[in-house]
Write a protein that holds these residues in place. Structure first.
Motif, PDB file in Angstrom:
ATOM      1  N   ALA A  86       0.834  -1.201   0.000  1.00  0.00           N
ATOM      2  CA  ALA A  86       0.000   0.000   0.000  1.00  0.00           C
ATOM      3  C   ALA A  86       0.868   1.250   0.000  1.00  0.00           C
ATOM      4  N   ASN A  87       0.353   2.297  -0.662  1.00  0.00           N
ATOM      5  CA  ASN A  87       1.001   3.615  -0.712  1.00  0.00           C
ATOM      6  C   ASN A  87       2.403   3.556  -1.326  1.00  0.00           C
ATOM      7  N   LYS A  88       2.636   2.575  -2.162  1.00  0.00           N
ATOM      8  CA  LYS A  88       3.927   2.490  -2.833  1.00  0.00           C
ATOM      9  C   LYS A  88       4.073   3.657  -3.807  1.00  0.00           C
ATOM     10  N   VAL A  89       5.259   4.220  -3.855  1.00  0.00           N
ATOM     11  CA  VAL A  89       5.516   5.377  -4.710  1.00  0.00           C
ATOM     12  C   VAL A  89       6.332   4.920  -5.917  1.00  0.00           C
ATOM     13  N   TYR A  90       5.804   5.175  -7.109  1.00  0.00           N
ATOM     14  CA  TYR A  90       6.506   4.886  -8.352  1.00  0.00           C
ATOM     15  C   TYR A  90       7.041   6.196  -8.920  1.00  0.00           C
ATOM     16  N   GLN A  91       8.296   6.185  -9.304  1.00  0.00           N
ATOM     17  CA  GLN A  91       8.915   7.367  -9.894  1.00  0.00           C
ATOM     18  C   GLN A  91       9.361   7.042 -11.307  1.00  0.00           C
ATOM     19  N   ILE A 107      10.781   9.092 -15.193  1.00  0.00           N
ATOM     20  CA  ILE A 107      11.202  10.306 -15.876  1.00  0.00           C
ATOM     21  C   ILE A 107      10.173  10.672 -16.940  1.00  0.00           C
ATOM     22  N   LYS A 108       9.944  11.945 -17.091  1.00  0.00           N
ATOM     23  CA  LYS A 108       8.987  12.455 -18.073  1.00  0.00           C
ATOM     24  C   LYS A 108       9.315  11.924 -19.461  1.00  0.00           C
ATOM     25  N   ASN A 109       8.256  11.565 -20.208  1.00  0.00           N
ATOM     26  CA  ASN A 109       8.339  11.020 -21.579  1.00  0.00           C
ATOM     27  C   ASN A 109       8.853   9.583 -21.612  1.00  0.00           C
ATOM     28  N   HIS A 110       9.008   8.948 -20.436  1.00  0.00           N
ATOM     29  CA  HIS A 110       9.351   7.529 -20.386  1.00  0.00           C
ATOM     30  C   HIS A 110       8.097   6.721 -20.047  1.00  0.00           C
ATOM     31  N   ARG A 111       8.223   5.393 -20.161  1.00  0.00           N
ATOM     32  CA  ARG A 111       7.091   4.518 -19.867  1.00  0.00           C
ATOM     33  C   ARG A 111       6.947   4.326 -18.365  1.00  0.00           C
ATOM     34  N   ALA A 112       5.706   4.367 -17.883  1.00  0.00           N
ATOM     35  CA  ALA A 112       5.418   4.133 -16.471  1.00  0.00           C
ATOM     36  C   ALA A 112       4.603   2.851 -16.324  1.00  0.00           C
ATOM     37  N   LEU A 113       5.012   1.969 -15.408  1.00  0.00           N
ATOM     38  CA  LEU A 113       4.307   0.728 -15.102  1.00  0.00           C
ATOM     39  C   LEU A 113       3.932   0.741 -13.636  1.00  0.00           C
ATOM     40  N   ILE A 114       2.642   0.653 -13.340  1.00  0.00           N
ATOM     41  CA  ILE A 114       2.135   0.686 -11.967  1.00  0.00           C
ATOM     42  C   ILE A 114       1.511  -0.677 -11.685  1.00  0.00           C
ATOM     43  N   ASP A 115       2.012  -1.353 -10.655  1.00  0.00           N
ATOM     44  CA  ASP A 115       1.609  -2.730 -10.392  1.00  0.00           C
ATOM     45  C   ASP A 115       0.368  -2.791  -9.517  1.00  0.00           C
ATOM     46  N   CYS A 116      -0.396  -3.861  -9.753  1.00  0.00           N
ATOM     47  CA  CYS A 116      -1.508  -4.221  -8.863  1.00  0.00           C
ATOM     48  C   CYS A 116      -1.571  -5.741  -8.827  1.00  0.00           C
ATOM     49  N   ALA A 117      -0.559  -6.347  -8.170  1.00  0.00           N
ATOM     50  CA  ALA A 117      -0.546  -7.803  -8.036  1.00  0.00           C
ATOM     51  C   ALA A 117      -1.644  -8.211  -7.064  1.00  0.00           C
ATOM     52  N   SER A 118      -2.405  -9.220  -7.431  1.00  0.00           N
ATOM     53  CA  SER A 118      -3.552  -9.610  -6.600  1.00  0.00           C
ATOM     54  C   SER A 118      -3.708 -11.115  -6.606  1.00  0.00           C
ATOM     55  N   PHE A 119      -4.527 -11.590  -5.691  1.00  0.00           N
ATOM     56  CA  PHE A 119      -4.896 -13.000  -5.640  1.00  0.00           C
ATOM     57  C   PHE A 119      -6.326 -13.113  -5.156  1.00  0.00           C
ATOM     58  N   GLY A 120      -7.006 -14.135  -5.652  1.00  0.00           N
ATOM     59  CA  GLY A 120      -8.363 -14.441  -5.243  1.00  0.00           C
ATOM     60  C   GLY A 120      -8.847 -15.634  -6.017  1.00  0.00           C
ATOM     61  N   SER A 121      -9.857 -16.267  -5.534  1.00  0.00           N
ATOM     62  CA  SER A 121     -10.448 -17.394  -6.229  1.00  0.00           C
ATOM     63  C   SER A 121     -11.958 -17.305  -6.067  1.00  0.00           C
ATOM     64  N   PRO A 122     -12.694 -16.989  -7.150  1.00  0.00           N
ATOM     65  CA  PRO A 122     -12.308 -16.837  -8.546  1.00  0.00           C
ATOM     66  C   PRO A 122     -11.296 -15.686  -8.748  1.00  0.00           C
ATOM     67  N   ILE A 123     -10.627 -15.715  -9.918  1.00  0.00           N
ATOM     68  CA  ILE A 123      -9.604 -14.723 -10.229  1.00  0.00           C
ATOM     69  C   ILE A 123     -10.233 -13.337 -10.211  1.00  0.00           C
ATOM     70  N   PRO A 124      -9.644 -12.406  -9.466  1.00  0.00           N
ATOM     71  CA  PRO A 124     -10.244 -11.066  -9.372  1.00  0.00           C
ATOM     72  C   PRO A 124     -10.107 -10.304 -10.687  1.00  0.00           C
ATOM     73  N   LYS A 125     -11.036  -9.396 -10.901  1.00  0.00           N
ATOM     74  CA  LYS A 125     -10.973  -8.452 -12.010  1.00  0.00           C
ATOM     75  C   LYS A 125     -10.415  -7.135 -11.486  1.00  0.00           C
ATOM     76  N   ILE A 126      -9.451  -6.564 -12.213  1.00  0.00           N
ATOM     77  CA  ILE A 126      -8.760  -5.359 -11.760  1.00  0.00           C
ATOM     78  C   ILE A 126      -9.301  -4.153 -12.504  1.00  0.00           C
ATOM     79  N   THR A 127      -9.639  -3.093 -11.767  1.00  0.00           N
ATOM     80  CA  THR A 127      -9.974  -1.803 -12.350  1.00  0.00           C
ATOM     81  C   THR A 127      -9.143  -0.732 -11.666  1.00  0.00           C
ATOM     82  N   TRP A 128      -8.835   0.321 -12.423  1.00  0.00           N
ATOM     83  CA  TRP A 128      -7.970   1.402 -11.934  1.00  0.00           C
ATOM     84  C   TRP A 128      -8.735   2.729 -11.937  1.00  0.00           C
TER      85      TRP A 128
END
Length: 1283
Positions: A447-452, A454-475
């Motif tokens: 929780a509250n993880k900070v991703y940094q 550089i401008k004009n570069h690619r940004a990847l923000i993770d949301c690793a999850s687990f559940g059964s049935p497999i959870p659906k992720i929304t942002w």
């Protein structure tokens, strides 16, 4: 049975989603064992160390372990030398009391708990062996120069095989070349030996990698004898008779030493390294080349080693199979060898090993074990280590070859499945469990993880999850107004959110929500988009005198929140460890420069996210006697003093340092607040360079220390020493927090946030905030709360979406800040409760419709109105009544709209739609579903157009209706036209065809003519796009008329220009010509015209008549047509007046005259020399060079010789005192000038012997007294002495 198979196939398609969504089960949840680490299949051990056979596994509960040895149970407790590591399956064998070879066996580990059993690979344990070299006495090798030689190594067989190399007694590697090289088996090959190969320390070494031991073979002595040496050596035994000829070993064509024979074959496994070698002997040394007979060598995977003698291909694939040829070649000839390579393959995964499957009760899933190999491998399944055919039956499980299908699984069906794929060359064993769980979602990303980023570069923000049935992720972002599922966001299957090109406005708080049937969980993370690091002022090229100073500037701009680190390099290496190199904040200073300091200097600015660099060169030159004026950075200011001290101000004075020939432009004053930010210096103010005092305004409750820097044209000085500390007294805050705003995260709360004050802004201890709020539309008193060490406050129990007035005031122990300004905000939103009314549609055209609705009243929106969404889908085509299974499309109309257009519709179709309103919380209920029909449109192009039954003047066209009708087809339009050889189109013919026809016969066409056809379909809305086709009608059997016409010619200086018209089908057109009076015996000369209809003939000779014609050529180079012949004559051009001096005949004549004069002079010289007397007696007392005689100009003769000249050597010769003739002066015999002479030369050559100055007797008596090299005459005399 067939119906059942179709159902199974459909089920597999529906379950493919689980194949790509294998989840990692958290260890606090029940799960079967998973082997996480095991020793390799082929495990070679060092016999000097304990044997450790790894087997690690995880599971819940933690699994227990057992082992088999050679297929039977291995009781670890019964063997005193073997122990099992605690909480692990790893075996440890103590060999201090046992021999390692006793434990060479095949081991397999089993990990089990109540949910299943996992097994390891078969681990074959073998100890490394490094046997000693067998003792042998190696006789010296004596060989003749030029022959081939092989020095065998024959190392002892070890496990693994040793690494071979050749060295001498001094442990230096023996040099290798294209003549001398080591083979793959370690032998040393000489294509031909030289005398320089003679040595007595050819030593073969074998290094055994596991035991790290090196063993050596007995040294081999090689002596290479030349033929002269052999003759000299053997003459004593055979009465001075030569054993060998005077010539060295004959040059010879190459012969292959390795491999033998004309061809060979080899098997290599896929993925391994293929090595082939060819070693040849011959003289001169042969060159080796490689080719692949059946294709090209893979460039990126091919390497040539050992001077082209070894061909290595890494990561072999099936495409590398085939025939390879190595060729050995020298100037005497060549030889080659073919190697046939067969590629086999141990089993390998096609789509990866089976992955663990987590299913909820009632779900379906698939385990796939798909692999390939050569030969084709067999597959077997096991469950919990037991063959699946012997396992308990499970109605939810069905095995089909390489796939297990699970249907409607239930709790208790968890197990570990083993897939074993094997063939002749190996096997693959994989464990994959099926874990039946029922778990609500959980987010695994902190929780509250900070991703940094550089401008004009690619940004990847993770949301690793687990559940059964497999959870659906929304942002969601910030206010959660809408989901992030479109441009510029990309949502990956694992829940990661990608921003391809991050910008500053993308910074903020992101919320990911994981949902399944059992609940939901959300997590907040933060993205910070940072400014890139850039060097604004780069170092510049400098030329500095020795002993002076060099300063490189490197000013950098970077994101203020990223701590920078400046690094300097010299010639891409570290700076010298020398106190003369001084690194500043943005500069590098080198004092007392020397020649060693010259080079390239690079400054690198690194942050935690990026870096930038720049370089400049330093050139050091000698100091001049009168040095020029050198300007440098100023010295640091000194004597800092604080005066006129008040509560919020102080006076600072200082003394400037040396300007170094450049006036100080300004002073920069910096401060450090050791109370709030110790160790960090901040810019406070600047003053002109003419001032040495500054009045500084300060903040309360700070511990100030000041320093001053001076700036001139070169740069900033070093900082001065800090002043003494000045402490200001605390006071009430001067300002309130900024950025006050209010919003809701739930429908019944209000979150009040603000930007907190910094330590310097607090003005005193005990900083806290007075938060006040009240409803805007209701007259009420302010509610108030006091908070500290936070930047937000949550008000609960508020009505949904109500406007509020907000205030936040800063307070400390010494009072409150001024009255804050009022900010505005809203409490939390909730979903809208009403749907749009009066929803209707108006069709604009066949692909566009406009939708209307009545706006939802604001009191029913319950949030910020974001817009309306129109959901629409195509029910079916009006042409075909079968329904379409098409996903619903959504068009979003942001803002308060009451209409919207739906573009891109299919013509002649039935559509359904409904409308929803949405706010920051989400969407409201849907309106009533409405329908509309789109009118007809133009059809698509016909699916196909074929030409059949081609004849002389007719053909048949067949076509298929359009795939997309877009209405009722009313007919077809066919247009066609001929195409000539120049791709010019003829007249257009058009036919209207009825809708029910799919073929037509066209007649009355021209034979041997190319036609182009266009066909399109029509509806009531018009014609659609056309499909085209080309064909050529059949050639008439009778000779056709010539396709050429209007053949004409015109002549000029460049040649004859031939022009014509051509309408034939053939593309190969030529101009042919020959002399008119050739009477048929001369063949026609031909030139291609390259598709044009005029051509310049430049090869005709002027003044001769020619016949010219045009000819077409068919595919078999037989003449099909030719034009009428035309007569052409290129007129002769009158000769032009030229300069005689530039003509070749004149230049040749002048050269011949000059050559004749030179020959006459040479004859005069020879005749004069033949007329006098020349002594041949050796004069050992002659110490001076002869003088040159003057030449008479009138008769080309030399002056008379005096009596003294009879005893001088020949002109131009030098005779040393010992009587020998030096090679560098003259090796020419007088015989060269003596043709026809008399009395001066003996027929037996005695003159030559006398002139050489040495006879056999004198050579014996005097020895080799001269250090000069002998002349060829001496060499001949030496040769004569042996004859």
């Amino acid at each position: 049975m067939m119906e059942r198979r179709r159902m199974d196939a459909a089920l597999m398609v529906l379950l493919l989603g689980h194949l790509a969504a294998a989840l990692e089960v958290p260890l606090d949840l029940p799960q079967p064992p998973t082997i996480t680490h095991q020793s390799p299949k082929d495990y070679i051990i060092d016999p000097r160390e304990n044997i450790i056979i790894h087997c690690e596994a995880k599971g819940k509960p933690h699994p227990s372990f057992s082992w088999t040895r050679n297929g039977t149970h291995f009781d670890v407790d019964e063997d005193p030398h073997v122990t099992l590591r605690p909480h692990s399956g790893t075996l440890v064998v103590d060999i201090s009391r046992a021999k390692a070879d006793q434990y060479e066996s095949v081991y397999q580990c089993t990990a089990r708990n109540k949910h299943g059993t996992a097994v390891s690979n078969n681990i074959v344990v073998r100890q490394s062996r490094s046997p000693l070299w067998s003792k042998e006495k190696i006789k010296p090798i004596v060989v003749q120069e030029g022959v081939s030689l092989v020095l065998p190594c024959q190392p002892p067989a070890g496990l693994p095989p040793p690494i071979i190399f050749w060295m001498d007694n001094y442990f230096q590697r023996l040099p290798q070349s294209n003549r001398v090289s080591q083979s793959l088996n370690g032998d040393l090959y000489f294509s031909n030996v030289l005398q320089e190969d003679s040595r007595n320390d050819y030593i073969c070494y074998a290094r055994f990698p596991y035991t790290q031991t090196i063993q050596q073979k007995q040294p081999i002595s090689v002596k290479v004898l030349s033929l002269d040496a052999i003759n000299d050596t053997m003459a004593a035994f055979y009465n001075d008779t030569d054993l060998f000829s005077d010539d060295p070993a004959d040059e010879r064509k190459p012969t292959l030493l390795v491999p033998s024979g004309p061809s060979s074959s080899k098997i290599v496994l896929r993925g391994q390294v293929l090595e082939m070698e060819c070693i040849a002997e011959g003289l001169p040394t042969p060159d080796i080349s490689w080719t692949k007979v059946s294709g090209e060598l893979p460039a990126k995977r091919t390497h040539f080693l050992h001077y082209q003698r070894t061909l290595r291909i890494v990561n072999v694939s099936e495409s590398d199979a085939g025939d390879y040829r190595c060729t050995a070649k020298n100037k005497m000839g060549s030889v080659h060898h073919n190697i046939h390579i067969m590629v086999k393959a141990a089993p390998y995964w096609i789509s990866g090993a089976p992955r663990n499957l987590v299913l909820a009760p009632g779900e379906n899933g698939v385990l796939t074990c798909r692999a390939s190999g050569t030969p084709k491998p067999s597959i077997s399944w096991a469950m919990n280590g037991i063959p699946i055919e012997n396992s308990p039956k499970d109605p939810s499980r069905k095995v089909e070859d390489d796939t297990i299908i699970f249907t409607d699984v239930q709790i208790g069906s968890s197990a570990v499945y083993q897939c074993n794929i094997s063939n002749t060359y190996g096997y693959l064993l994989s464990n994959a469990f099926v874990n039946v769980l029922s778990e609500p979602p959980r987010v695994l990303t902190p929780a509250n993880k900070v991703y940094q980023v550089i401008k004009n570069h690619r940004a990847l923000i993770d949301c690793a999850s687990f559940g059964s049935p497999i959870p659906k992720i929304t942002w969601f972002k910030d206010s959660r107004s809408s989901t992030l599922d479109g441009d510029p966001y990309i949502l990956h299957d694992n829940g990661t959110l990608e921003i391809p090109v991050a910008q500053s406005h993308n910074s903020g708080k992101f919320t990911c929500v994981a949902r399944n049937l059992l609940g939901k969980e959300e997590n907040h993370v933060f993205l910070e988009v940072k400014e890139p690091t850039r060097i604004l002022k780069q170092p510049e090229y400098k030329v500095v005198q020795r002993g002076r100073s060099a300063v490189f500037q490197c000013k950098v701009k970077h994101d203020p929140t990223l701590p920078p680190v400046m690094t300097w390099l010299k010639d891409d290496g570290e700076l010298p460890d020398d106190e003369r190199f001084e690194v500043g904040a943005d500069s590098l200073t080198i004092t007392d420069v020397t020649e060693m300091d010259a080079g390239v200097y690079t400054c690198i600015m690194n942050t935690t996210l990026d870096h930038d660099s720049a370089s400049a060169e330093l050139t050091v030159v000698e100091a001049t006697p009168t040095p020029a004026v050198v300007i440098e950075r100023p010295d640091s200011p000194t004597d800092l003093e604080l005066t006129d001290q008040k509560k919020r101000s102080v006076q600072l004075t200082w003394t400037p340092g040396d300007e170094h020939n450049s006036p100080i432009q300004k002073f920069l004053i910096q401060y450090e607040d050791s109370l709030h930010h110790r160790g960090h210096w901040h810019n406070l103010t600047e003053v002109p360079g003419t001032r040495t005092t500054a009045h500084l305004k300060l903040s309360p409750y700070a511990h100030y220390t000041f320093r001053v820097l001076a700036l001139n044209a070169v740069g900033l000085s070093h900082p001065s020493f800090p002043s003494r500390m000045f402490k200001t007294e605390p006071a009430a805050p001067d300002e309130n927090p900024t950025g006050v705003e209010g919003f809701g995260t739930e429908h019944n709360n209000l979150v009040i946030s603000w930007k907190p004050l910094t330590g310097l802004q607090s003005n005193g201890p005990g900083l806290h905030y007075r938060v006040m709020w009240r409803q805007k539309t209701v007259s009420s008193d302010w509610n108030m709360a006091t908070v500290a060490n936070t930047s937000k406050f949550v008000v609960t129990g508020t009505p949904t979406f109500v406007p509020y007035e907000l205030k936040v005031q800063a307070v400390n122990d010494h009072g409150a800040a001024p009255e804050p300004a009022i900010a505005h905000g809203y409490s939390g939103e909730d979903l809208p409760v009403a749907a749009p009314e009066n929803v209707q549609a108006m069709v604009v055209n066949s692909s566009l419709a406009e939708v209307y609705w009545d706006p939802v009243p604001s009191k029913l929106i319950r949030g910020h109105l974001k817009g309306y969404k129109v959901y629409y889908w195509r029910e079916r085509s009006l042409h075909k009544h079968n329904p379409h299974h098409v996903e619903k499309q959504i068009l979003t109309f942001s803002g308060n709209h009451s209409r919207g257009k739906l573009p891109g519709l299919h013509p002649y179709s039935l559509y359904s739609f409904y409308v929803k309103i949405y706010n920051g919380k989400g969407e409201g209920p849907a309106s009533h579903t409405q329908q509309f029909e789109t009118p007809e449109g133009v059809p698509g192009a016909p699916t196909s157009l074929l030409v059949t039954n081609t004849d002389l003047d007719s053909l048949t066209l067949e076509w298929s209706p359009p795939h997309v009708h877009n209405g009722r087809i009313t007919g077809y339009t066919l247009t066609y036209q001929p195409v000539n050889n120049s791709n010019e189109l003829g007249p257009v013919e058009e036919l209207a065809l009825p809708a029910n026809e799919t073929s037509v016969i066209l007649s009355n066409l021209r034979h041997s003519t190319r036609y182009k056809f266009y066909l399109n379909a029509k509806t009531v809305r018009g014609a659609g796009p056309a499909i085209s086709q080309e064909t050529v009608t059949i050639m008439d059997e009778a000779p056709p008329a010539s396709p050429f016409g209007n053949v004409s010619s015109s002549v000029g200086e460049e040649g004859a220009l031939i022009s014509w018209e051509y309408w034939g089908p053939e593309r190969n057109v030529f101009v042919e010509y020959k002399l008119e009076n050739s009477e048929g015996e001369e063949e026609w000369q031909r030139e291609s015209v390259n598709g044009s209809q005029n051509f310049m003939l430049k090869s005709l000779k002027a003044g001769l008549p020619y016949k010219v014609r045009l000819v077409t050529k068919g595919h078999h180079d037989q003449p099909l047509h030719h034009s009428q012949e035309v007569s052409v004559m290129v007129p002769a051009v009158a000769s032009r007046q030229v300069d005689i001096a530039t003509q070749g005949w004149f230049i040749g004549l002048m050269c011949a005259i000059a050559l004749l004069i030179l020959i006459l002079l040479i004859i005069c010289f020879i005749q004069r020399n033949k007329g006098g007397k020349y002594p041949v007696k050796e004069k050992e007392d002659a110490h001076t060079d002869p003088e040159f005689q003057p030449m008479k100009d009138d008769d080309c003769t030399f002056g008379e010789y005096s009596d003294n000249e009879d005893h001088k050597p020949l002109k131009g010769s030098r005779t040393p005192s010992n009587g020998t003739v030096k090679r560098e002066d003259s090796d020419d015999s007088l015989v060269d000038y003596g043709d026809g002479g008399d009395g001066q030369f003996n027929e037996d050559g005695s003159f030559i012997g006398q002139y050489s100055g040495k006879s056999v007797s004198r050579e014996t008596a005097e020895g080799h007294e001269s250090s000069e090299a002998p002349s060829p005459i001496n060499a001949m005399n030496s040769l004569n002495s042996f004859v």
